[in-house]
Design a protein around this motif. Structure first.
Motif, PDB file in Angstrom:
ATOM      1  N   UNK A  13     -24.152  58.287  45.564  1.00 10.69           N
ATOM      2  CA  UNK A  13     -24.799  57.107  46.140  1.00 10.69           C
ATOM      3  C   UNK A  13     -26.058  56.742  45.370  1.00 10.69           C
ATOM      4  N   UNK A  14     -26.304  55.429  45.273  1.00  9.60           N
ATOM      5  CA  UNK A  14     -27.569  54.904  44.748  1.00  9.60           C
ATOM      6  C   UNK A  14     -28.305  54.291  45.924  1.00  9.60           C
ATOM      7  N   UNK A  15     -29.500  54.752  46.200  1.00  7.58           N
ATOM      8  CA  UNK A  15     -30.274  54.249  47.328  1.00  7.58           C
ATOM      9  C   UNK A  15     -31.503  53.505  46.818  1.00  7.58           C
ATOM     10  N   UNK A  16     -31.773  52.367  47.440  1.00 10.66           N
ATOM     11  CA  UNK A  16     -32.924  51.550  47.076  1.00 10.66           C
ATOM     12  C   UNK A  16     -33.917  51.618  48.225  1.00 10.66           C
ATOM     13  N   UNK A  17     -35.105  52.177  47.945  1.00  8.91           N
ATOM     14  CA  UNK A  17     -36.142  52.338  48.967  1.00  8.91           C
ATOM     15  C   UNK A  17     -37.224  51.274  48.793  1.00  8.91           C
ATOM     16  N   UNK A  18     -37.660  50.723  49.909  1.00 10.84           N
ATOM     17  CA  UNK A  18     -38.850  49.875  49.943  1.00 10.84           C
ATOM     18  C   UNK A  18     -39.827  50.541  50.886  1.00 10.84           C
ATOM     19  N   UNK A  19     -40.868  51.127  50.296  1.00  8.74           N
ATOM     20  CA  UNK A  19     -41.779  52.008  51.027  1.00  8.74           C
ATOM     21  C   UNK A  19     -40.967  53.183  51.575  1.00  8.74           C
ATOM     22  N   UNK A  20     -40.933  53.382  52.902  1.00  7.17           N
ATOM     23  CA  UNK A  20     -40.237  54.543  53.463  1.00  7.17           C
ATOM     24  C   UNK A  20     -38.797  54.245  53.862  1.00  7.17           C
ATOM     25  N   UNK A  21     -38.419  52.978  53.848  1.00  9.08           N
ATOM     26  CA  UNK A  21     -37.101  52.606  54.372  1.00  9.08           C
ATOM     27  C   UNK A  21     -36.100  52.370  53.242  1.00  9.08           C
ATOM     28  N   UNK A  22     -34.828  52.703  53.527  1.00  7.22           N
ATOM     29  CA  UNK A  22     -33.752  52.415  52.588  1.00  7.22           C
ATOM     30  C   UNK A  22     -33.361  50.948  52.749  1.00  7.22           C
ATOM     31  N   UNK A  23     -33.528  50.161  51.690  1.00  3.62           N
ATOM     32  CA  UNK A  23     -33.172  48.746  51.738  1.00  3.62           C
ATOM     33  C   UNK A  23     -31.665  48.581  51.748  1.00  3.62           C
ATOM     34  N   UNK A  24     -30.993  49.267  50.833  1.00  2.00           N
ATOM     35  CA  UNK A  24     -29.529  49.273  50.834  1.00  2.00           C
ATOM     36  C   UNK A  24     -29.025  50.448  50.015  1.00  2.00           C
ATOM     37  N   UNK A  25     -27.731  50.748  50.200  1.00  2.00           N
ATOM     38  CA  UNK A  25     -27.080  51.852  49.496  1.00  2.00           C
ATOM     39  C   UNK A  25     -25.859  51.324  48.752  1.00  2.00           C
ATOM     40  N   UNK A  26     -25.594  51.899  47.597  1.00  4.15           N
ATOM     41  CA  UNK A  26     -24.434  51.537  46.792  1.00  4.15           C
ATOM     42  C   UNK A  26     -23.648  52.811  46.505  1.00  4.15           C
ATOM     43  N   UNK A  27     -22.375  52.797  46.780  1.00  7.63           N
ATOM     44  CA  UNK A  27     -21.539  53.979  46.567  1.00  7.63           C
ATOM     45  C   UNK A  27     -20.811  53.870  45.239  1.00  7.63           C
ATOM     46  N   UNK A  28     -20.904  54.924  44.430  1.00  9.54           N
ATOM     47  CA  UNK A  28     -20.214  54.978  43.146  1.00  9.54           C
ATOM     48  C   UNK A  28     -19.138  56.057  43.194  1.00  9.54           C
ATOM     49  N   UNK A  29     -18.535  56.332  42.055  1.00  9.23           N
ATOM     50  CA  UNK A  29     -17.375  57.221  42.026  1.00  9.23           C
ATOM     51  C   UNK A  29     -17.670  58.612  41.479  1.00  9.23           C
ATOM     52  N   UNK A  30     -18.916  58.858  41.036  1.00  9.63           N
ATOM     53  CA  UNK A  30     -19.260  60.177  40.512  1.00  9.63           C
ATOM     54  C   UNK A  30     -20.775  60.362  40.602  1.00  9.63           C
ATOM     55  N   UNK A  31     -21.234  61.525  40.157  1.00  8.10           N
ATOM     56  CA  UNK A  31     -22.662  61.837  40.236  1.00  8.10           C
ATOM     57  C   UNK A  31     -23.477  60.885  39.371  1.00  8.10           C
ATOM     58  N   UNK A  32     -24.582  60.386  39.923  1.00 13.24           N
ATOM     59  CA  UNK A  32     -25.471  59.490  39.185  1.00 13.24           C
ATOM     60  C   UNK A  32     -26.293  60.328  38.209  1.00 13.24           C
ATOM     61  N   UNK A  33     -26.262  59.963  36.916  1.00 11.06           N
ATOM     62  CA  UNK A  33     -26.996  60.736  35.907  1.00 11.06           C
ATOM     63  C   UNK A  33     -28.236  60.027  35.387  1.00 11.06           C
ATOM     64  N   UNK A  34     -28.216  58.690  35.320  1.00  9.97           N
ATOM     65  CA  UNK A  34     -29.368  57.929  34.814  1.00  9.97           C
ATOM     66  C   UNK A  34     -29.516  56.643  35.606  1.00  9.97           C
ATOM     67  N   UNK A  35     -30.768  56.219  35.794  1.00 10.70           N
ATOM     68  CA  UNK A  35     -31.086  54.922  36.375  1.00 10.70           C
ATOM     69  C   UNK A  35     -32.143  54.267  35.511  1.00 10.70           C
ATOM     70  N   UNK A  36     -32.057  52.941  35.356  1.00  7.90           N
ATOM     71  CA  UNK A  36     -32.996  52.238  34.485  1.00  7.90           C
ATOM     72  C   UNK A  36     -33.281  50.861  35.065  1.00  7.90           C
ATOM     73  N   UNK A  37     -34.543  50.593  35.391  1.00 10.44           N
ATOM     74  CA  UNK A  37     -34.935  49.282  35.901  1.00 10.44           C
ATOM     75  C   UNK A  37     -34.960  48.281  34.749  1.00 10.44           C
TER      76      UNK A  37
END
Length: 549
Positions: A13-37
């Motif tokens: 899962x990829x989770x997007x936090x705004x302050x303390x709350x999760x804004x939304x979640x995205x489900x993928x098919x394997x372990x997340x290894x890198x994220x880049x804004x």
């Protein structure tokens, strides 16, 4: 604007936090290894299975999959056009830069060894950041962004090449289309008399003619099998043709994201059923390709279609289910018809249900048989979700309130005593593990001091020739060292248990937050954490249940 935090996890899962709350979640098919804004609402990701892609908010713009693994991602303006590209360093030493919007490769290079890191820095101190790539063998390469003149010449050259490429592609497509028309005419002249007489095409015919009105029908139905209930995808033809092979591409259901169904000759029929058991409640698109012909055909026609599997397809309508003890209640300022439309969009409903001023629908989970009841009073707008799974209740609220109806703020009252008890259990576990951690740290510190003293005494004994005493001291030193190693292993296990307990505490709080939307959700998460810091477990229970802040 408030910055958001991107978090990738081992549970795909990829989770997007705004302050303390999760804004939304995205489900993928394997372990997340890198994220880049990349920009305020756009980011890139990579998975351990070699997938690289880009999301804009909750919409995936594109993705590619490689047999190699992406080691590093960087947002960098390679062609100096003011818009950043996604630069990826791969495990086979490949380096590429892709257009963020469509994934088109704009630049590539190859290094002798696996990339260790891709970064941006002003390496030559000229005030202009360069792209720097490092390999695992210590090789470093720097790339300077293209100047305006170079970019213009490249654009002109690329424009000419793109025009020629586009014209050649159109020529090839037209030539192929012409050949197909000619071949179809030839085949049709031979096939029409055969089909009219009911004679199937044979292997030596070199074609697979089927009636022009042949269609491939599909249906998604719930199979309430006692041993393994599931959703079944049924494919069938509209005449006596058969389905030879089916290939289904879908994320999150099949290993490798695809499944091939190729019946043996004795089981070939005009109908094929495929069992689907999605492990998570997420909407899934099924991309289907089927080979249709006759049993003796040598060539087959390829039919393509896409079916949408609703998010809550693994819940079947059932009567007489046991009423769950846990529930969440809120006031919904919408009409019953909107709720019914949402039910039709997110559940796999195989029958109509009656509703007038009230709505009561009972479901049963195809995964574990757990009951789910949805109730709504059309007059007061009171909506109740009855389920013993707080995660499911939160998913239903987020799907209905936030995603479907677009309501920004929602408060609710909930009762999930089993989840509250689990939360208290994990909090007590955290306290115990922290106490053990402090005790182990003190013991290790004491043993470290004792080791230093033994080393000094043993060396003194060696210098003055007291060999027997020296051996005794080194034996004591060895025993103490073994004790230190044992304590270190215990401390490592303690750390793992502590991290897992803290993770579970956070998961339960986030799930309780999902029972609300907007500001009430953020306030609940903040209040829960404050109650934990104050060690006020009774207040924590009231916050989760009643939303007291």
């Amino acid at each position: 604007p408030t910055k958001q935090l991107l978090v990738g996890s081992d549970d795909h899962d990829i989770r997007v936090f705004k302050e303390d709350a999760i804004t939304y979640e995205l489900s993928e098919t394997d372990t997340i290894t890198c994220l880049c804004a990349i920009s305020p609402h756009t980011f890139a990701y990579s998975l351990s299975n070699g997938t690289v892609g880009v999301y804009h908010k909750k919409e995936r713009l594109w993705r590619i999959k490689s047999k190699n693994q992406a080691i590093s991602l960087l947002s960098f303006d390679v062609n100096n056009d003011g818009a950043p590209e996604l630069v990826t360093g791969w495990s086979n030493g490949k380096l590429d830069a892709r257009n963020v919007e469509n994934g088109e490769v704009l630049f590539r290079d190859n290094l002798a060894h696996s990339v260790a890191a891709v970064l941006s820095a002003d390496y030559n101190l000229d005030g202009i950041p360069e792209l720097i790539v490092c390999t695992i063998e210590g090789e470093i390469r720097g790339y300077v962004p293209a100047s305006a003149q170079e970019r213009q010449s490249v654009i002109d050259a690329n424009f000419e090449q793109d025009t020629i490429r586009e014209l050649m592609k159109r020529k090839q497509n037209l030539s192929l289309e012409l050949r197909n028309y000619e071949e179809n005419i030839r085949i049709q002249r031979i096939a029409d008399p055969l089909v009219a007489k009911g004679r199937p095409t044979m292997e030596n015919d070199q074609f697979g003619a089927i009636p022009a009105n042949t269609q491939l029908r599909s249906a998604l139905v719930i199979n309430p099998n006692d041993k393994l209930p599931s959703v079944e995808l049924t494919l069938e033809t509209t005449n006596d043709t058969i389905i030879r092979t089916v290939v289904i591409f879908a994320e999150g259901i099949f290993k490798g994201e695809s499944q091939v169904i190729h019946p043996i000759d004795s089981q070939i029929q005009p109908e094929i059923s495929v069992t689907l058991r999605p492990p998570k409640d997420i909407p899934i698109d099924l991309h289907i390709k089927a080979l249709v012909g006759y049993k003796s055909s040598f060539h087959y026609h390829v039919f393509e279609l896409t079916r949408h599997l609703p998010r809550f397809a693994m819940y079947a309508i059932s009567k007489g289910v046991t009423k769950p003890q846990s529930f969440v209640t809120f006031i919904l300022p919408e009409k019953l018809t909107k709720v019914v439309m949402w039910l039709n969009a997110t559940f796999l409903l195989v029958e109509e249900f009656d509703f007038a001023e009230t709505l009561v629908v009972s479901f049963i989970s195809l995964r574990d048989g757990a009951p789910l009841i949805l109730e709504m009073d059309g007059k007061s707008g009171e909506f109740t979700i009855r389920t013993d799974t707080i995660e499911l209740a939160g998913d239903l609220i987020q799907s209905l309130i936030f995603e479907y109806l677009g309501i920004e703020d929602l408060s609710s009252t909930a009762s999930f005593p089993s989840e509250v008890e689990r939360l208290k259990k994990f909090i007590n576990s955290v306290e115990e593990l922290q106490a053990v951690r402090q005790r182990l740290a003190a013991e290790i510190a004491d043993n470290s001091i004792a080791i230093r003293e033994l080393v000094v005494r043993a060396e003194d004994a060696r210098l003055i020739g007291e060999i027997k005493l020296m051996k005794e001291l080194y034996n004591d030193l060895n025993a103490l060292n073994n004790d230190l190693i044992t304590e270190y292993k215990i401390r490592c296990q303690n750390h793992s248990d502590l991290v897992e307990s803290l993770k579970q505490v956070n998961v339960i709080i986030q799930r309780a937050g999902n029972l609300r939307v907007g500001k009430p959700k953020s306030q609940l998460i903040t209040s829960c954490r404050n109650a934990i810091q104050q060690n006020n477990l009774n207040l924590l229970s009231r916050i989760i249940s009643d939303g007291e802040f």
